[in-house]
Design an enzyme around this catalytic site. Structure first.
Site, PDB file in Angstrom:
ATOM      1  N   SER A  91       0.656  -1.246   0.087  1.00 45.97           N
ATOM      2  CA  SER A  91      -0.045  -0.085   0.064  1.00 45.97           C
ATOM      3  C   SER A  91       0.863   1.160  -0.096  1.00 45.97           C
ATOM      4  CB  SER A  91      -0.836   0.071   1.094  1.00 45.97           C
ATOM      5  OG  SER A  91      -0.203   0.160   2.641  1.00 45.97           O
ATOM      6  N   LYS A 165       0.885   4.548   6.961  1.00 48.42           N
ATOM      7  CA  LYS A 165       0.327   5.405   5.866  1.00 48.42           C
ATOM      8  C   LYS A 165       1.010   6.861   5.807  1.00 48.42           C
ATOM      9  CE  LYS A 165      -2.960   2.275   4.969  1.00 48.42           C
ATOM     10  NZ  LYS A 165      -2.880   1.144   3.739  1.00 48.42           N
TER      11      LYS A 165
END
Length: 331
Positions: A91, A165
């Site tokens: 990701s 993230k």
């Protein structure tokens, strides 16, 4: 009689260099016998005992102590300074690849540091972002070893669910995106060269416009079309926001593998002029407005105490016989 002395030579006395006198065997004052068996503690017989006392300890006896010290240091470093995390997914490609090891700063949050835009952060699952953990091993030895090593930070814990993230918005920010992008923060479009090649900053099927609550962050993965980030959890109780209390720390460096070593700096697009205006202008203006009356009141008190003119008096700065000093004495 030898020359230069005033004493007669004794019969049988050797003439030559004078050395230390031989100890008299009849004396009990610590003289050593011929075999060193008699006399004080400085004899040859005492030396083996001193050598035995100064012998270094065996390495194998010190090894458990060294291991204990190393484990305590590892635990302290993991708890208060930095901790290593392994990247479990794609990701964050290409900034972080699956299998990379990053070092996460855990020190600055102890001093009140909060996440800021552009940082790559590790955070605990705020609620149903990740699937349930796999069932732990049924082997008690393997399970105990994993718990022990995860406790000191040498391997990830099977009980913790952590994500990594990039912070796009912080408390008070308005973040939006339509179509394929760009992402807009407080009216400023982001230039995001770190987005995975071939991806677009946003997905047309996931448009959004949010205002980040205080003490929360809005996060997105750099591999935008392969990241289940804040955009995909807007229908959950957290509405896609991550509370600051779930943030473990900022990832500061890619430490492994060696050929991937890199410093995870904040991209310059997050420091463009005006991007923080929405979050900082109002508090700054309120602070100035609140401080101005206090400054004016304090200035008037100082001028009044000095006996000087408040404004526009002719020659109020001279101390004459009836000037300010005289007035202070009369009060």
């Amino acid at each position: 009689m030898p020359a230069g002395t005033g004493f007669p030579a004794m019969a049988g006395e050797p003439v030559g260099p004078v050395g230390p006198a031989d100890p008299d065997p009849a004396d009990g004052d610590g003289g050593d016998g011929d075999d060193g068996r008699s006399g004080g503690g400085d004899g040859e017989a005492g030396r083996p005992g001193h050598a035995a006392q100064g012998r270094p300890r065996s390495f194998w006896k010190e090894l458990p102590l060294l291991i204990g010290i190393a484990l305590v240091l590892a635990l302290l470093i993991k708890t208060f300074l930095v901790q290593a995390f392994s990247i479990p997914s794609d990701s964050m490609n290409n900034t972080l690849l699956q299998g990379d090891r990053v070092l996460v700063d855990k020190l600055t949050p102890w001093f009140g540091s909060e996440p800021s835009r552009g940082q790559v952060v590790v955070f605990h699952d705020p609620g149903q972002w990740l699937p349930e953990n796999p069932e732990p091993s049924h082997n008690p030895v393997v399970r105990g070893l994993q718990k022990g090593l995860s406790f000191i930070g040498l391997m990830p814990s099977a009980d913790e669910k952590d994500l990594i993230k990039r912070v796009i918005g912080v408390g008070g920010d308005t973040v939006s995106c339509t179509g394929t992008g760009p992402v807009v923060v407080n009216g400023k479009a982001l230039d995001e060269p770190y987005v995975f090649p071939g991806n677009t900053p946003c997905s047309p099927d996931k448009p959004f416009k949010v205002t980040v609550p205080k003490n929360h962050i809005w996060v997105m993965g750099d591999h935008r079309q392969d990241s289940l980030d804040s955009r995909f959890h807007m229908d959950q109780p957290s509405h896609g926001f991550v509370d600051d209390k779930f943030v473990v720390g900022r990832a500061i460096v890619v430490a492994w593998p060696v050929n991937r070593w890199d410093w995870l700096s904040i991209p310059s697009t997050f420091s463009q002029p005006g991007i923080s205006a929405a979050g900082s202008a109002a508090p700054a203006a309120a602070g100035v407005a609140g401080a101005l009356p206090l400054v004016m009141w304090r200035r008037r008190r100082l001028l009044s105490a000095a006996g000087g003119p408040v404004a526009g008096d002719g020659d109020g700065g001279t101390d004459g016989p009836g000037g300010p000093d005289r007035d202070r004495e009369d009060c």
